[in-house]
Write an enzyme that holds these catalytic residues in place. Sequence first.
Site, PDB file in Angstrom:
ATOM      1  N   GLU A 177       0.821  -1.218   0.000  1.00  0.00           N
ATOM      2  CA  GLU A 177       0.000   0.000   0.000  1.00  0.00           C
ATOM      3  C   GLU A 177       0.858   1.273   0.000  1.00  0.00           C
ATOM      4  O   GLU A 177       1.234   1.770   1.060  1.00  0.00           O
ATOM      5  CB  GLU A 177      -0.935   0.011   1.218  1.00  0.00           C
ATOM      6  CG  GLU A 177      -1.838   1.254   1.255  1.00  0.00           C
ATOM      7  CD  GLU A 177      -2.792   1.305   2.444  1.00  0.00           C
ATOM      8  OE1 GLU A 177      -2.717   0.424   3.317  1.00  0.00           O
ATOM      9  OE2 GLU A 177      -3.597   2.237   2.510  1.00  0.00           O
ATOM     10  N   LYS A 222      -2.574  -2.069  -3.093  1.00  0.00           N
ATOM     11  CA  LYS A 222      -3.616  -1.199  -2.523  1.00  0.00           C
ATOM     12  C   LYS A 222      -3.217   0.254  -2.766  1.00  0.00           C
ATOM     13  O   LYS A 222      -2.510   0.856  -1.956  1.00  0.00           O
ATOM     14  CB  LYS A 222      -3.772  -1.486  -1.021  1.00  0.00           C
ATOM     15  CG  LYS A 222      -4.789  -0.579  -0.321  1.00  0.00           C
ATOM     16  CD  LYS A 222      -5.209  -1.135   1.023  1.00  0.00           C
ATOM     17  CE  LYS A 222      -6.091  -0.151   1.771  1.00  0.00           C
ATOM     18  NZ  LYS A 222      -6.773  -0.751   2.917  1.00  0.00           N
TER      19      LYS A 222
END
Length: 342
Positions: A177, A222
């Site tokens: 992420e 992500k």
Amino acid sequence: MTDTLNDIALAMVEDGQGILAADESTGTIKKRFDQIGLANEEENRRAYREMLFTTDEAMKQYISGVILFDETLRQSTKDGRRFADVIRDAGAVPGIKVDKSAKELAGFPGEKITEGLDGLRERLQEYHGLGARFAKWRAVIDIADGLPTRGALAANAHALARYAALCQENGIVPIVEPEVVMDGPNASHDIDRCYDVTELTLNMVFDELYAQRVDLPGMILKPNMVVPGQHGPKADAQTVAEMTLKVLKATVPPAVPGIAFLSGGQSDEAATEHLAIMNKIGGLPWKLTFSYGRALQQAAIKAWGGKPENVAAAQSAFTHRARMNSRAATGIWRPEDEREAA
Ligand code: 13P
């Protein structure tokens, strides 16, 4: 038979399902509880998570995985069922946030580095034993005049790749992420600037993942969507969707099985609409779904208000948002669906 990393990653982005990010640290959940005037005590945090994870329709039909915080992975329902088991029994994969949050990066004023690599191998082994099959590590990239710098991006990309390799060594799928934030201290940039910074960030992250021998079919990305800063010039939903797809196509190899967006401070409905438009455009090499924290929980936490008598109302608010995002993940969501009874 043991699931391979790719099996787990594919289960996390199953058609019409997405991830519930319920991994707020004790400090972050305090901000959410403050909004409803609730004390940040362990029993309240446990009761809140029990409300979410025992929401039958949402968990069975729309949620493929749940990201937990360390404390939550060790907690149970009031009647003694471990949360990891509750999640697994609903057909979803339990996951764990393993980073130790973003700290000031020495020598780079205004920039952050995510910590948590020391001792990570041993922690991953313990988390696997507790039932976690995927993990999350979030790098925070702020946009301001002259920022981000290449030095800070390189440090964060390297840490993400080292984390991802350690996860895979231990049978855990890494959610990678790198968040280019929309609501940082400045946040007055336009959408083109977000595009450029996201493109550079993702390119540097995938370079490092390759250098650290991370197996792309065994990970999930992500990312942020390409949006203007909170105080910057607005962009319409179609533009956000098109620019986000453009940057992902330019940077994310097709070997990555799935991309699950963060909501990052977008309104509940904007986060749903953007995802729906992207999936409606379609023709993509990876699955595109949600891994929302705020955009899945905001309505539910408000309806709950910390009161046991509101659990049913909170669960229907959560179900409604999960159902809307499930439709967005297959591209069939329409704005009028929002008016459906929860
Ligand atoms: P938001 O959807 O609230 O941005 O949270 C997702 C997340 O997991 C951030 O790390």
